[in-house]
Design a protein around this motif. Structure first.
Motif, PDB file in Angstrom:
ATOM      1  N   THR A  32       0.838  -1.200   0.000  1.00  0.00           N
ATOM      2  CA  THR A  32       0.000   0.000   0.000  1.00  0.00           C
ATOM      3  C   THR A  32       0.872   1.250   0.000  1.00  0.00           C
ATOM      4  OG1 THR A  32      -0.225   0.418   2.408  1.00  0.00           O
ATOM      5  CG2 THR A  32      -1.638  -1.284   1.437  1.00  0.00           C
ATOM      6  N   VAL A  33       0.438   2.243  -0.762  1.00  0.00           N
ATOM      7  CA  VAL A  33       1.092   3.553  -0.793  1.00  0.00           C
ATOM      8  C   VAL A  33       0.025   4.628  -0.604  1.00  0.00           C
ATOM      9  CG1 VAL A  33       3.050   2.887  -2.242  1.00  0.00           C
ATOM     10  CG2 VAL A  33       0.919   3.614  -3.322  1.00  0.00           C
ATOM     11  N   ARG A  34       0.429   5.757  -0.042  1.00  0.00           N
ATOM     12  CA  ARG A  34      -0.517   6.863   0.154  1.00  0.00           C
ATOM     13  C   ARG A  34      -0.790   7.601  -1.147  1.00  0.00           C
ATOM     14  NH1 ARG A  34       1.875  10.234   5.051  1.00  0.00           N
ATOM     15  NH2 ARG A  34       3.781   9.445   4.132  1.00  0.00           N
ATOM     16  N   SER A  35       0.197   7.616  -2.034  1.00  0.00           N
ATOM     17  CA  SER A  35       0.027   8.315  -3.306  1.00  0.00           C
ATOM     18  C   SER A  35       0.864   7.641  -4.381  1.00  0.00           C
ATOM     19  CB  SER A  35       0.436   9.785  -3.180  1.00  0.00           C
ATOM     20  OG  SER A  35       1.832   9.889  -3.027  1.00  0.00           O
ATOM     21  N   GLN A  36       0.496   7.879  -5.616  1.00  0.00           N
ATOM     22  CA  GLN A  36       1.220   7.311  -6.750  1.00  0.00           C
ATOM     23  C   GLN A  36       2.643   7.865  -6.849  1.00  0.00           C
ATOM     24  OE1 GLN A  36       0.185   4.906  -9.080  1.00  0.00           O
ATOM     25  NE2 GLN A  36      -1.431   4.579  -7.577  1.00  0.00           N
ATOM     26  N   ASN A  37       2.899   9.005  -6.211  1.00  0.00           N
ATOM     27  CA  ASN A  37       4.217   9.643  -6.296  1.00  0.00           C
ATOM     28  C   ASN A  37       5.335   8.729  -5.803  1.00  0.00           C
ATOM     29  OD1 ASN A  37       2.975  11.962  -7.238  1.00  0.00           O
ATOM     30  ND2 ASN A  37       2.858  12.916  -5.229  1.00  0.00           N
ATOM     31  N   SER A  38       5.046   7.944  -4.762  1.00  0.00           N
ATOM     32  CA  SER A  38       6.089   7.089  -4.177  1.00  0.00           C
ATOM     33  C   SER A  38       6.142   5.704  -4.798  1.00  0.00           C
ATOM     34  CB  SER A  38       5.868   6.964  -2.665  1.00  0.00           C
ATOM     35  OG  SER A  38       4.610   6.376  -2.394  1.00  0.00           O
ATOM     36  N   LEU A  39       5.156   5.366  -5.620  1.00  0.00           N
ATOM     37  CA  LEU A  39       5.060   4.005  -6.141  1.00  0.00           C
ATOM     38  C   LEU A  39       6.260   3.622  -7.010  1.00  0.00           C
ATOM     39  CD1 LEU A  39       1.791   2.430  -7.555  1.00  0.00           C
ATOM     40  CD2 LEU A  39       4.017   1.852  -8.485  1.00  0.00           C
ATOM     41  N   GLU A  40       6.534   4.423  -8.023  1.00  0.00           N
ATOM     42  CA  GLU A  40       7.588   4.068  -8.978  1.00  0.00           C
ATOM     43  C   GLU A  40       8.967   4.037  -8.320  1.00  0.00           C
ATOM     44  OE1 GLU A  40       7.403   2.806 -11.921  1.00  0.00           O
ATOM     45  OE2 GLU A  40       5.216   2.898 -11.822  1.00  0.00           O
ATOM     46  N   LYS A  41       9.233   4.994  -7.441  1.00  0.00           N
ATOM     47  CA  LYS A  41      10.534   5.007  -6.774  1.00  0.00           C
ATOM     48  C   LYS A  41      10.694   3.796  -5.864  1.00  0.00           C
ATOM     49  CE  LYS A  41      13.811   7.898  -4.316  1.00  0.00           C
ATOM     50  NZ  LYS A  41      14.145   9.219  -3.760  1.00  0.00           N
ATOM     51  N   THR A  42       9.615   3.430  -5.175  1.00  0.00           N
ATOM     52  CA  THR A  42       9.660   2.262  -4.300  1.00  0.00           C
ATOM     53  C   THR A  42       9.913   0.996  -5.113  1.00  0.00           C
ATOM     54  OG1 THR A  42       8.151   3.302  -2.719  1.00  0.00           O
ATOM     55  CG2 THR A  42       8.348   0.913  -2.616  1.00  0.00           C
ATOM     56  N   LYS A  43       9.202   0.854  -6.208  1.00  0.00           N
ATOM     57  CA  LYS A  43       9.372  -0.322  -7.061  1.00  0.00           C
ATOM     58  C   LYS A  43      10.787  -0.391  -7.624  1.00  0.00           C
ATOM     59  CE  LYS A  43       7.228  -2.885 -10.852  1.00  0.00           C
ATOM     60  NZ  LYS A  43       6.110  -2.906 -11.837  1.00  0.00           N
ATOM     61  N   LYS A  44      11.321   0.763  -8.023  1.00  0.00           N
ATOM     62  CA  LYS A  44      12.675   0.809  -8.581  1.00  0.00           C
ATOM     63  C   LYS A  44      13.703   0.364  -7.543  1.00  0.00           C
ATOM     64  CE  LYS A  44      16.008   3.934 -10.808  1.00  0.00           C
ATOM     65  NZ  LYS A  44      17.110   3.650  -9.854  1.00  0.00           N
ATOM     66  N   THR A  45      13.569   0.857  -6.309  1.00  0.00           N
ATOM     67  CA  THR A  45      14.507   0.467  -5.251  1.00  0.00           C
ATOM     68  C   THR A  45      14.450  -1.032  -5.003  1.00  0.00           C
ATOM     69  OG1 THR A  45      14.376   2.617  -4.155  1.00  0.00           O
ATOM     70  CG2 THR A  45      15.084   0.753  -2.808  1.00  0.00           C
ATOM     71  N   ILE A  46      13.239  -1.569  -4.843  1.00  0.00           N
ATOM     72  CA  ILE A  46      13.087  -2.995  -4.557  1.00  0.00           C
ATOM     73  C   ILE A  46      13.623  -3.837  -5.706  1.00  0.00           C
ATOM     74  CG2 ILE A  46      11.377  -4.816  -4.186  1.00  0.00           C
ATOM     75  CD1 ILE A  46       9.689  -2.703  -2.672  1.00  0.00           C
ATOM     76  N   SER A  47      13.414  -3.382  -6.938  1.00  0.00           N
ATOM     77  CA  SER A  47      13.834  -4.152  -8.121  1.00  0.00           C
ATOM     78  C   SER A  47      15.347  -4.282  -8.222  1.00  0.00           C
ATOM     79  CB  SER A  47      13.292  -3.501  -9.393  1.00  0.00           C
ATOM     80  OG  SER A  47      13.938  -2.265  -9.652  1.00  0.00           O
ATOM     81  N   GLU A  48      16.082  -3.431  -7.526  1.00  0.00           N
ATOM     82  CA  GLU A  48      17.540  -3.519  -7.530  1.00  0.00           C
ATOM     83  C   GLU A  48      18.049  -4.678  -6.676  1.00  0.00           C
ATOM     84  OE1 GLU A  48      18.857   0.311  -6.267  1.00  0.00           O
ATOM     85  OE2 GLU A  48      18.133   1.336  -8.077  1.00  0.00           O
ATOM     86  N   TYR A  49      17.158  -5.263  -5.878  1.00  0.00           N
ATOM     87  CA  TYR A  49      17.562  -6.326  -4.953  1.00  0.00           C
ATOM     88  C   TYR A  49      16.854  -7.655  -5.206  1.00  0.00           C
ATOM     89  CZ  TYR A  49      19.610  -2.438  -2.392  1.00  0.00           C
ATOM     90  OH  TYR A  49      20.357  -1.341  -2.049  1.00  0.00           O
ATOM     91  N   VAL A  50      15.710  -7.624  -5.907  1.00  0.00           N
ATOM     92  CA  VAL A  50      14.922  -8.838  -6.092  1.00  0.00           C
ATOM     93  C   VAL A  50      13.958  -8.633  -7.261  1.00  0.00           C
ATOM     94  CG1 VAL A  50      13.082  -8.119  -4.488  1.00  0.00           C
ATOM     95  CG2 VAL A  50      13.531 -10.549  -4.819  1.00  0.00           C
ATOM     96  N   SER A  51      13.526  -9.733  -7.875  1.00  0.00           N
ATOM     97  CA  SER A  51      12.528  -9.642  -8.939  1.00  0.00           C
ATOM     98  C   SER A  51      11.213  -9.098  -8.377  1.00  0.00           C
ATOM     99  CB  SER A  51      12.289 -11.018  -9.554  1.00  0.00           C
ATOM    100  OG  SER A  51      11.146 -11.000 -10.396  1.00  0.00           O
TER     101      SER A  51
END
Length: 339
Positions: A32-51
């Motif tokens: 869950t995210v409060r706004s779409q603003n943080s979604l892409e950055k969060t996904k990008k960070t996580i994707s650097e460590y795992v699929s």
């Protein structure tokens, strides 16, 4: 079918580590995210460590009822991490309670409605150790609670304590106490993952920048962020931790001890790090001008003690030494160019 976990507040520092741990363990994750603003950055960070093939997102607000039941209905587990943790204290002692306590009730009620198998709640040692008339040194354990009426408790302490208490009260009232496990870390250190500011690593950043000419005279349990993440994930299928509060961390360290570790690990910053302990009266004076210092005042001159071996035994892991966590925090702050 792969087990699905509703992970609230996935853009938070600890939650991103939990997401990585969940995905590495084969879970599907709905964050869950409060706004779409943080979604892409969060996904990008996580994707650097795992699929991120098994990662999805939903936009939800802890202050609103809408959407929580829908999000929980096809999940097997919930990990509720979302809760405000500001650097500065507010004069309004109840300022953070609506999001922390109200949000917890919304998430847990959605879980109960969906017949969720297990809920793991992120709380804090802050919900345990703030109370008057403590001995010196004083002990903190699983059965201890902070006193929300005490003047030494600030808005963050009050919000964490009330949110955790209402979680236990709700689950017990429904006869579902064994479906809840609460994770209570101390001062969380470790890899920052990305440059999103968080209060926990902010203190490491300020130390290395030379913002503290002297170290405040108090100590805190040091918890490694990866240990905290593992504790959440291991609790999902571990019946031994049902209905338990788990203190996570290996050692209590005073601020001057933390500074000495940083001097040894980061000699290039040694000149900026505090070498002496600040007199208590000085911090009290500073607290009138700097609300972030107010949280430290009731802790001055008294030493925390706690035994976390029970949590290690229940979880089947060994918590990282404080030095390793502090080193990882410093390395990540330097790597990310935050100083």
């Amino acid at each position: 079918m792969t087990d699905k976990v509703l992970l609230t507040g996935i853009s938070g520092w600890i939650a991103k580590h939990i997401a990585i741990e969940l995905l590495n363990s084969g879970y599907r994750v709905l964050g869950t995210v409060r706004s779409q603003n943080s979604l892409e950055k969060t996904k990008k960070t996580i994707s650097e460590y795992v699929s991120t093939d098994k990662l999805s997102f939903v936009e939800l607000d802890l202050l609103k009822d809408e959407g929580w039941n829908e999000a929980a209905k096809d999940c097997k587990y919930i990990i509720h991490t979302a809760s405000p943790y500001p650097m500065k204290s507010s004069r309004n002692r109840e300022a953070l309670v609506p999001a922390a306590k109200g949000g917890t009730l919304r998430v847990l009620n959605a879980g109960i409605e969906a017949n969720i198998e297990k809920i793991v709640l992120t709380s804090s040692i802050a919900a345990m150790f703030k109370r008057p008339n403590r001995t010196n040194p004083y002990n903190v354990g699983e059965n201890d609670w902070s006193d929300t009426e005490w003047s030494g408790s600030n808005d963050y302490i009050i919000s964490k304590t009330k949110a955790e208490k209402v979680a236990w009260e709700l689950m017990e009232s429904k006869g579902l106490k064994d479906k809840l496990t609460v994770i209570n870390p101390g001062g969380v250190n470790g890899d920052a993952l990305d440059d999103k500011e968080n209060t926990s690593t902010k203190y490491v950043q300020l130390f290395l920048k030379g913002k503290y000419p002297m170290a405040p005279n108090f100590g805190i349990l040091i918890s490694d962020v990866k240990d905290v993440a593992k504790a959440h994930v291991l609790s999902l299928k571990n019946s031994k931790v049902n209905g338990r509060r788990l203190l996570i961390g290996s050692e209590v360290k005073k601020m001057l001890e933390i500074s000495k570790i940083m001097q040894e690990e980061f000699p290039q910053y040694a000149k900026k790090l505090p070498k002496k302990e600040m007199p208590n009266f000085m911090l009290k004076l500073i607290s009138y001008l700097d609300s972030s210092a107010k949280l430290m005042v009731p802790e001055l001159g008294i030493l925390m003690q706690t035994d976390t071996s029970y949590a290690e035994d229940l979880l089947g892991i060994k918590f990282k030494p404080a030095r390793d966590s502090i080193k990882d925090a410093g390395n990540s702050v330097i790597r990310l160019g935050l100083i």
